[in-house]
Design a protein around this motif. Structure first.
Motif, mmCIF file in Angstrom:
data_model
loop_
_atom_site.group_PDB
_atom_site.id
_atom_site.type_symbol
_atom_site.label_atom_id
_atom_site.label_comp_id
_atom_site.label_asym_id
_atom_site.label_seq_id
_atom_site.Cartn_x
_atom_site.Cartn_y
_atom_site.Cartn_z
ATOM 1 N N LYS A 112 0.622 -1.185 0.089
ATOM 2 C CA LYS A 112 -0.044 -0.037 -0.090
ATOM 3 C C LYS A 112 0.766 1.205 0.076
ATOM 4 N N ILE A 113 1.937 1.100 0.719
ATOM 5 C CA ILE A 113 2.762 2.399 0.739
ATOM 6 C C ILE A 113 3.614 2.565 -0.415
ATOM 7 N N LEU A 114 3.975 1.370 -1.030
ATOM 8 C CA LEU A 114 4.888 1.495 -2.357
ATOM 9 C C LEU A 114 3.871 1.933 -3.311
ATOM 10 N N SER A 115 2.549 1.881 -3.344
ATOM 11 C CA SER A 115 1.778 2.219 -4.457
ATOM 12 C C SER A 115 1.924 3.659 -4.528
ATOM 13 N N TYR A 116 2.070 4.243 -3.572
ATOM 14 C CA TYR A 116 2.132 5.945 -3.637
ATOM 15 C C TYR A 116 3.756 6.623 -4.222
ATOM 16 N N LEU A 117 4.400 5.442 -4.458
ATOM 17 C CA LEU A 117 5.744 6.010 -4.906
ATOM 18 C C LEU A 117 5.826 6.194 -6.365
ATOM 19 N N HIS A 118 6.788 6.926 -6.850
ATOM 20 C CA HIS A 118 7.097 7.067 -8.396
ATOM 21 C C HIS A 118 7.803 5.966 -8.967
ATOM 22 N N LEU A 119 7.579 5.644 -9.986
ATOM 23 C CA LEU A 119 8.406 4.228 -10.779
ATOM 24 C C LEU A 119 9.919 4.390 -10.481
ATOM 25 N N LYS A 120 10.352 5.675 -10.493
ATOM 26 C CA LYS A 120 11.816 5.817 -10.222
ATOM 27 C C LYS A 120 12.223 5.597 -8.857
ATOM 28 N N ASP A 121 11.275 5.907 -8.235
ATOM 29 C CA ASP A 121 11.669 5.494 -6.665
ATOM 30 C C ASP A 121 11.410 3.956 -6.362
ATOM 31 N N ILE A 122 10.370 3.577 -7.120
ATOM 32 C CA ILE A 122 10.340 2.159 -6.781
ATOM 33 C C ILE A 122 11.652 1.305 -7.422
ATOM 34 N N THR A 123 11.910 1.673 -8.437
ATOM 35 C CA THR A 123 13.235 1.152 -8.966
ATOM 36 C C THR A 123 14.530 1.057 -7.968
ATOM 37 N N GLN A 124 14.692 2.351 -7.303
ATOM 38 C CA GLN A 124 15.732 2.440 -6.371
ATOM 39 C C GLN A 124 15.415 1.709 -5.220
ATOM 40 N N ARG A 131 13.871 -8.328 0.436
ATOM 41 C CA ARG A 131 12.465 -8.232 0.601
ATOM 42 C C ARG A 131 11.624 -7.201 -0.500
ATOM 43 N N PHE A 132 12.308 -6.108 -0.595
ATOM 44 C CA PHE A 132 11.850 -5.015 -1.405
ATOM 45 C C PHE A 132 11.893 -5.358 -2.775
ATOM 46 N N ARG A 133 12.823 -5.925 -3.364
ATOM 47 C CA ARG A 133 13.017 -6.522 -4.536
ATOM 48 C C ARG A 133 11.849 -7.584 -5.009
ATOM 49 N N LYS A 134 11.444 -8.417 -3.925
ATOM 50 C CA LYS A 134 10.400 -9.314 -4.064
ATOM 51 C C LYS A 134 9.179 -8.508 -4.425
ATOM 52 N N LEU A 135 8.855 -7.624 -3.238
ATOM 53 C CA LEU A 135 7.680 -7.018 -3.357
ATOM 54 C C LEU A 135 7.659 -5.879 -4.617
ATOM 55 N N CYS A 136 8.683 -5.268 -4.933
ATOM 56 C CA CYS A 136 8.535 -4.335 -6.267
ATOM 57 C C CYS A 136 8.556 -5.192 -7.624
ATOM 58 N N ASN A 137 8.764 -6.343 -7.425
ATOM 59 C CA ASN A 137 8.555 -7.242 -8.635
ATOM 60 C C ASN A 137 7.361 -8.181 -8.616
ATOM 61 N N SER A 138 6.615 -8.246 -7.461
ATOM 62 C CA SER A 138 5.358 -9.185 -7.416
ATOM 63 C C SER A 138 4.417 -8.775 -8.336
ATOM 64 N N ASP A 139 3.651 -9.759 -8.812
ATOM 65 C CA ASP A 139 2.366 -9.414 -9.640
ATOM 66 C C ASP A 139 1.507 -8.647 -8.874
ATOM 67 N N LYS A 140 1.346 -9.140 -7.468
ATOM 68 C CA LYS A 140 0.479 -8.295 -6.646
ATOM 69 C C LYS A 140 0.689 -6.777 -6.750
ATOM 70 N N PHE A 141 2.074 -6.464 -6.841
ATOM 71 C CA PHE A 141 2.342 -5.060 -6.532
ATOM 72 C C PHE A 141 1.625 -4.406 -8.072
ATOM 73 N N TRP A 142 2.140 -5.059 -9.090
ATOM 74 C CA TRP A 142 1.935 -4.654 -10.468
ATOM 75 C C TRP A 142 0.533 -4.443 -10.668
ATOM 76 N N GLU A 143 -0.352 -5.520 -10.183
ATOM 77 C CA GLU A 143 -1.393 -5.384 -10.358
ATOM 78 C C GLU A 143 -1.999 -4.030 -9.827
ATOM 79 N N GLN A 144 -1.872 -3.949 -8.434
ATOM 80 C CA GLN A 144 -2.224 -2.617 -7.682
ATOM 81 C C GLN A 144 -1.698 -1.571 -8.759
ATOM 82 N N ILE A 145 -0.869 -1.379 -9.272
ATOM 83 C CA ILE A 145 -0.265 -0.150 -10.136
ATOM 84 C C ILE A 145 -1.204 -0.048 -11.147
#
Length: 183
Positions: A112-124, A131-145
């Motif tokens: 939920k917190i990640l969904s408010y970040l810009h893509l550039k920030d998500i990449t960093q 853990r963050f690499r797994k979350l940022c690359n998860s299908d659940k995260f991208w579905e939310q985006i």
């Protein structure tokens, strides 16, 4: 994000801050457990041996305050020898009142917190930990985006997104290179 514990923040912490257990280094096969609560460090050990004199040996437990642990070099050496330098450093940080509250959040809250970040920030952010690499690359995260940032998305596209992957559908259908979304 490491913050120094403030007295009011301590009340937000649950009883157990960290726990790890495992077998010590060879040649003995002893088993160890390290538990860190908000008040103390607990070091437990179990002697594992086939020798008759060791049979029935009870586990040992040492409880010490955070302050005392910071001054017990022998106990620190044991923790480092059994669980490694990173665990010892983490233990020392916790005993000094330095807590990383982000690691204590559930994946759903972090998503939920990640969904408010810009893509550039998500990449960093994805480069900071496993853990963050797994979350940022998860299908659940991208579905939310896709669902939150792509107004053109329709329920008819859902089957395609599930088959292709939500991240791939975002970058092939919705993402425009160089858009404000990237910033």
């Amino acid at each position: 994000m490491v913050t120094v514990l403030r007295p009011k923040m301590a009340s937000l912490l649950s009883g157990q801050l960290f726990q790890i257990s495992g077998q010590g280094p060879p040649p003995p096969k002893d088993f160890f457990q390290l538990v860190i609560t908000k008040d103390e460090v607990i070091w437990r050990s179990w002697k594992i041996s086939l020798r008759l004199e060791c049979r029935g040996a009870t586990p040992k437990e040492l409880k010490t305050s955070h302050h005392d642990f910071l001054h017990q070099k022998m106990l620190q050496q044991q923790v480092g020898a059994v669980f490694g330098q990173r665990t010892l450093e983490h233990t020392m940080s916790l005993c000094q009142g330095k807590f990383d509250y982000l690691v204590r959040f559930t994946d759903d809250i972090l998503l939920k917190i990640l969904s408010y970040l810009h893509l550039k920030d998500i990449t960093q952010l994805a480069q900071t930990s496993h853990r963050f690499r797994k979350l940022c690359n998860s299908d659940k995260f991208w579905e939310q985006i896709v669902r939150n940032r792509c107004p053109e998305f329709t329920t008819d596209m859902e089957g395609i997104a599930n088959a292709m992957g939500w991240r791939k559908i975002y970058f092939t259908v919705f993402h425009i290179s160089g858009s404000k979304e990237q910033q």
